[in-house]
Design an enzyme around this catalytic site. Structure first.
Site, short mmCIF file in Angstrom:
data_model
loop_
_atom_site.label_atom_id
_atom_site.label_comp_id
_atom_site.label_asym_id
_atom_site.label_seq_id
_atom_site.Cartn_x
_atom_site.Cartn_y
_atom_site.Cartn_z
N ASP A 1 0.85 -1.21 0.00
CA ASP A 1 0.00 0.00 0.00
C ASP A 1 0.88 1.25 0.00
O ASP A 1 2.02 1.22 0.47
CB ASP A 1 -0.85 0.07 1.28
CG ASP A 1 -1.79 -1.10 1.41
OD1 ASP A 1 -2.09 -1.74 0.40
OD2 ASP A 1 -2.19 -1.36 2.56
N1 URA Z 1 -1.20 -5.83 4.02
C1 URA Z 1 -1.67 -4.57 4.00
O1 URA Z 1 -2.68 -4.27 4.60
N2 URA Z 1 -0.96 -3.65 3.32
C2 URA Z 1 0.16 -3.93 2.64
O2 URA Z 1 0.76 -3.04 2.04
C3 URA Z 1 0.62 -5.25 2.67
C4 URA Z 1 -0.08 -6.19 3.36
#
Ligand code: URA
Length: 234
Positions: free
Chosen positions: A102
């Site tokens: 993310d």
């Molecule tokens: N889980 C999440 O919530 N975000 C990420 O970036 C990776 C795994």
């Protein structure tokens, strides 16, 4: 492959632009002899402006992704490709992120132009462990490790339960979590399912490959030793 195509595929420019580089004598062999657009010379023996070529296809790298960068080629904001040499965005075959982190997650992001390798890493069959460190808004309840390990936790709007995951508390509001799958926003949604909220998320490790001392925003190519560590985790 003719050199003009080799260089265009590496992102040195369009065929027309690369052809001009040849006419200007900027492409040489290691001894400084000028090369021509339709020569066929080993990748390692070619120089542009005296510099070795960018890595050949089959490239795998790890990036220490900082918070604030998106794993996308076209987001209007900062993107992970901004942290690499500009040519890397123009390569054929395409250099892709291996899965995604993310925008607000930092940590180890793999990128490759090797489709088979990418598939092997992300395939649920490989069960490659991905290690996350989460900072939480609320104290852990105490039952998270059992819930996450149960293999029965169902996330909202999904129809199969999550595979068992390992949680290790690192403090009242910090935990390490090891996942073997990669569903959308998985870590954030797992903690949301316990009534908590992730305020910071970092991935220090994939398989047995760690970021080591790679600073945020930096990247490095992986070698066979790194790839062995990546897959030698079970
Ligand atoms: N889980 C999440 O919530 N975000 C990420 O970036 C990776 C795994």
């Amino acid at each position: 492959m003719k050199l003009v195509k080799l260089l265009a595929n590496l992102g040195y420019g369009s065929r027309k632009e690369v052809a001009r580089m040849f006419r200007e004598g900027r492409v040489t062999d290691a001894a400084g002899e000028v090369l021509y657009a339709d020569d066929q010379v080993a990748h390692a023996d070619v120089r542009v402006d005296g510099e070795p070529l960018d890595p050949a296809p089959g490239l795998v790298l790890m990036l220490h992704k900082p918070v604030g960068y998106t794993c996308s080629t076209r987001d209007p904001g900062r993107i992970v490709y901004d942290l690499l040499p500009p040519r890397f965005r123009l390569r054929k075959p395409l250099l892709s992120t291996v899965g995604r982190l993310d925008r607000d997650t930092s940590g180890l992001l793999l990128m490759t132009d090797d489709g088979a390798l990418l598939h092997r890493i992300v395939s649920p069959k490989t069960k490659l462990p991905k290690t996350y460190e989460a900072t939480l808004a609320e104290d852990l309840r105490g039952d998270e490790a059992a819930l996450f390990a149960s293999g029965t936790l169902m996330l909202e709007s999904e129809d199969t339960p999550l595979a068992p995951a390992r949680l290790e508390p690192l403090g009242p509001r910090r935990a390490r979590l090891v996942l073997t799958e990669g569903r959308y926003h998985q870590v954030r949604r797992m903690f949301a399912a316990t009534g908590n909220h992730v305020t910071a998320l970092h991935r220090p490790q994939v398989g047995n490959l760690t970021l080591g001392d790679l600073p945020p925003g930096d990247w490095r190519l992986l070698d066979d030793h790194d790839l062995a560590a990546l897959f030698n985790s079970n």
